[in-house]
Design a protein around this motif. Structure first.
Motif, short mmCIF file in Angstrom:
data_model
loop_
_atom_site.label_atom_id
_atom_site.label_comp_id
_atom_site.label_asym_id
_atom_site.label_seq_id
_atom_site.Cartn_x
_atom_site.Cartn_y
_atom_site.Cartn_z
N LEU A 1 -5.63 29.07 -17.68
CA LEU A 1 -5.11 30.28 -17.57
C LEU A 1 -5.14 30.71 -16.01
O LEU A 1 -4.01 31.40 -15.60
CB LEU A 1 -6.14 31.40 -18.53
CG LEU A 1 -5.50 32.85 -18.17
CD1 LEU A 1 -4.09 33.21 -18.66
CD2 LEU A 1 -6.63 33.75 -19.36
N GLN B 1 -2.57 29.03 -13.89
CA GLN B 1 -1.04 29.55 -14.31
C GLN B 1 -0.94 30.81 -13.53
O GLN B 1 0.34 31.04 -13.05
CB GLN B 1 -0.76 29.66 -15.83
CG GLN B 1 -0.69 28.30 -16.63
CD GLN B 1 -0.22 28.23 -17.84
OE1 GLN B 1 -0.16 27.38 -18.39
NE2 GLN B 1 0.34 29.55 -18.38
N ILE B 2 -1.68 31.69 -13.73
CA ILE B 2 -1.85 32.96 -12.89
C ILE B 2 -1.67 32.98 -11.36
O ILE B 2 -0.83 33.43 -10.55
CB ILE B 2 -2.77 34.14 -13.48
CG1 ILE B 2 -2.78 34.32 -14.90
CG2 ILE B 2 -2.76 35.40 -12.57
CD1 ILE B 2 -3.94 35.31 -15.63
N TYR C 1 -0.69 37.84 -20.60
CA TYR C 1 -0.58 36.37 -21.37
C TYR C 1 -1.02 36.58 -23.01
O TYR C 1 -1.23 37.87 -23.10
CB TYR C 1 -1.96 35.83 -20.77
CG TYR C 1 -3.28 36.16 -21.07
CD1 TYR C 1 -3.91 37.28 -20.29
CD2 TYR C 1 -3.95 35.77 -22.25
CE1 TYR C 1 -5.11 37.42 -20.27
CE2 TYR C 1 -5.22 36.38 -22.40
CZ TYR C 1 -5.98 37.16 -21.66
OH TYR C 1 -7.15 37.70 -21.99
N ARG D 1 4.17 26.92 -20.12
CA ARG D 1 3.57 28.25 -19.51
C ARG D 1 4.04 29.25 -19.87
O ARG D 1 4.01 30.61 -19.13
CB ARG D 1 3.85 27.92 -17.86
CG ARG D 1 3.01 26.93 -17.40
CD ARG D 1 3.11 27.11 -15.85
NE ARG D 1 3.25 25.94 -15.09
CZ ARG D 1 3.90 25.82 -13.81
NH1 ARG D 1 4.09 26.88 -13.18
NH2 ARG D 1 3.97 24.81 -13.26
N TRP E 1 3.27 31.30 -22.33
CA TRP E 1 2.43 32.34 -22.59
C TRP E 1 1.69 33.17 -21.57
O TRP E 1 0.89 33.96 -21.87
CB TRP E 1 1.22 31.73 -23.74
CG TRP E 1 0.67 30.48 -22.70
CD1 TRP E 1 0.75 29.65 -22.46
CD2 TRP E 1 -0.75 30.53 -22.44
NE1 TRP E 1 -0.12 28.68 -21.65
CE2 TRP E 1 -1.28 29.58 -21.67
CE3 TRP E 1 -1.88 31.71 -22.46
CZ2 TRP E 1 -2.54 29.50 -21.20
CZ3 TRP E 1 -2.98 31.65 -21.96
CH2 TRP E 1 -3.63 30.35 -21.15
N THR E 2 2.10 32.84 -20.48
CA THR E 2 1.60 33.78 -19.22
C THR E 2 2.71 34.26 -18.44
O THR E 2 3.74 33.49 -18.10
CB THR E 2 0.71 32.91 -18.47
OG1 THR E 2 1.19 31.64 -17.90
CG2 THR E 2 -0.68 32.61 -19.00
#
Ligand code: ATP
Ligand code: I3P
Length: 358
Positions: free
Chosen positions: A199, A202-203, A231, A314, A316-317
């Motif tokens: 997480l 990805q951010i 997310y 990806r 989901w974010t």
């Protein structure tokens, strides 16, 4: 600690729309007044932003319209960092004609959307602000804005342990300082038992893209603009659960030391080169993170999941720049140092989180 953001039932909205339940900040519907908030199109992946204030509304509409038609590479790069724009629609609300921007809903398809609005910049007033507006803006969120050039006007998070939704309003955000700002991000990232490395990366990847863009452009000065972090807590739960099963380590979110990117240092980035000159350097820099995400070096828990091909989705974010009501075209070639200060802080905080994940 949880504060409730009121959701006022409103009559006479355009048909097929409802107030955006997941709106975490910004102007909202107020009972007994004409104030308008964001709407959601019930049958589409669209949110509707009312253009209530004439000058700000026109400015934001022009901003998105320009991105629709531009061939300029720098503005095309910006287009990828903002929600997809689907034009405008005019509708009758409570007997008044209101124009709305149609933007793709960044939470679309998410079962448990966690959303944080982070306003960027020490200065949140634009060049046309009155003395009164400047004073009001300077006082708000002062501890956070002065030190890190960021503030949090609202967020919501689903606690993955309890499944409960917690919503935090601007009153919470206004009490934060640099330290509690960081703690609040952890709360948002569901990090009670440790940060989820995937997480965080990805951010961070998305934040680096924004940082890269702001450092190479001299087109805009963005005042009072936000970054929306989104997310899906349901997907996070699945990842943490899979990590446990695959690695059989007590804490699924804590991964191996081995694959932290070697170069976390953003201070070597060129400060004020024009777009063409910085482009390849920036691409290289971002690639480090991409590589780390997709091909971790160690045989860590993350590797196994990626080898199994299960975590490279990806979607989901999402991290996007929003709110361009105070986006001013630059009248000189100077950089937006105000925004840069804020995004640099945010990248630094997430780089710190990434180091911690090891
Ligand atoms: N594309 C989007 N997808 C999902 N939610 C969105 C989107 N754009 C905005 N929102 C929601 O609406 C909120 C307000 O958006 P925005 O900042 O654009 O409005 P605003 O009324 O201009 O805010 P401000 O009061 O800071 O000027 C965001 O915090 C977010 O919760
Ligand atoms: O975070 P808070 O305390 O909600 O403060 C609001 C925030 O600064 C908004 O960006 C601003 O709208 P604009 O961007 O349109 O100026 C609004 O002004 P307003 O009260 O004049 O609408 C403020 O009240």
């Amino acid at each position: 600690m949880t504060t409730k953001i009121s959701q006022v039932p409103v009559n006479n909205l355009p048909s097929g729309t409802i107030p955006l339940e997941n709106q975490v900040a910004g102007h909202t519907f107020q009972e007994g007044t004409d104030a308008l908030g964001m709407l959601k199109d019930e049958s589409d992946d669209i949110v509707l932003k009312p253009l209530t204030k004439p000058i700000c509304g026109e400015r934001e509409k022009s901003f998105y319209e320009l991105l629709q038609t531009t061939k300029n590479p720098c503005l095309l790069a910006l287009k990828r960092l903002v929600p997809e724009y689907r034009g405008v629609v005019t509708a009758d609300v409570n007997g008044k004609e209101v124009e709305f921007l149609k933007l793709v809903d960044l939470t679309h398809g998410m079962r448990k959307p966690c959303i944080m609005d982070i306003k960027v910049g020490k200065r949140t007033w634009d060049p046309l602000a009155t003395k009164e507006k400047i004073l009001v803006e300077e006082e708000k969120y002062a501890a956070c804005k002065k030190t890190i050039g960021l503030c949090i006007p609202g967020f919501q998070v689903y606690d993955i342990e309890t499944g409960k939704l917690h919503r935090f309003s601007k009153d919470y955000g206004k009490k934060l300082n640099e330290t509690t700002f960081r703690d609040t991000l952890r709360l948002f990232l569901n990090a009670k038992s440790g940060l989820c490395r995937k997480l965080v990366i990805q951010i961070l990847l998305e934040l680096k893209s924004i940082q890269k863009w702001i450092r190479m452009q001299a087109y805009y000065k963005l005042y009072s603009s936000s970054i929306l972090l989104v997310y899906d807590a349901e997907k996070l739960e699945t990842i943490l659960h899979d990590n446990k099963l695959n690695c059989n380590i007590g804490n699924g979110s804590i991964l191996s030391h081995a694959d932290i990117p070697s170069d976390l240092n953003t201070s070597t980035m060129p400060q004020d080169l024009p777009y063409e000159n910085t482009k390849s350097w920036c691409d290289e820099n971002t690639k480090d993170y991409e590589q780390t995400l997709l091909h971790p070096k160690s045989d860590s828990c993350a590797n196994k999941l990626i080898v199994n091909g299960r975590t490279d989705d990806r979607s989901w974010t999402h991290v996007k720049m929003i709110d361009f009501a105070h986006a001013f075209s630059s009248d000189d070639d100077s950089l937006d140092t105000n925004y840069m200060f804020g995004i640099d802080s945010l990248v630094r905080i997430f780089e710190g989180f990434l180091k911690e994940c090891g």
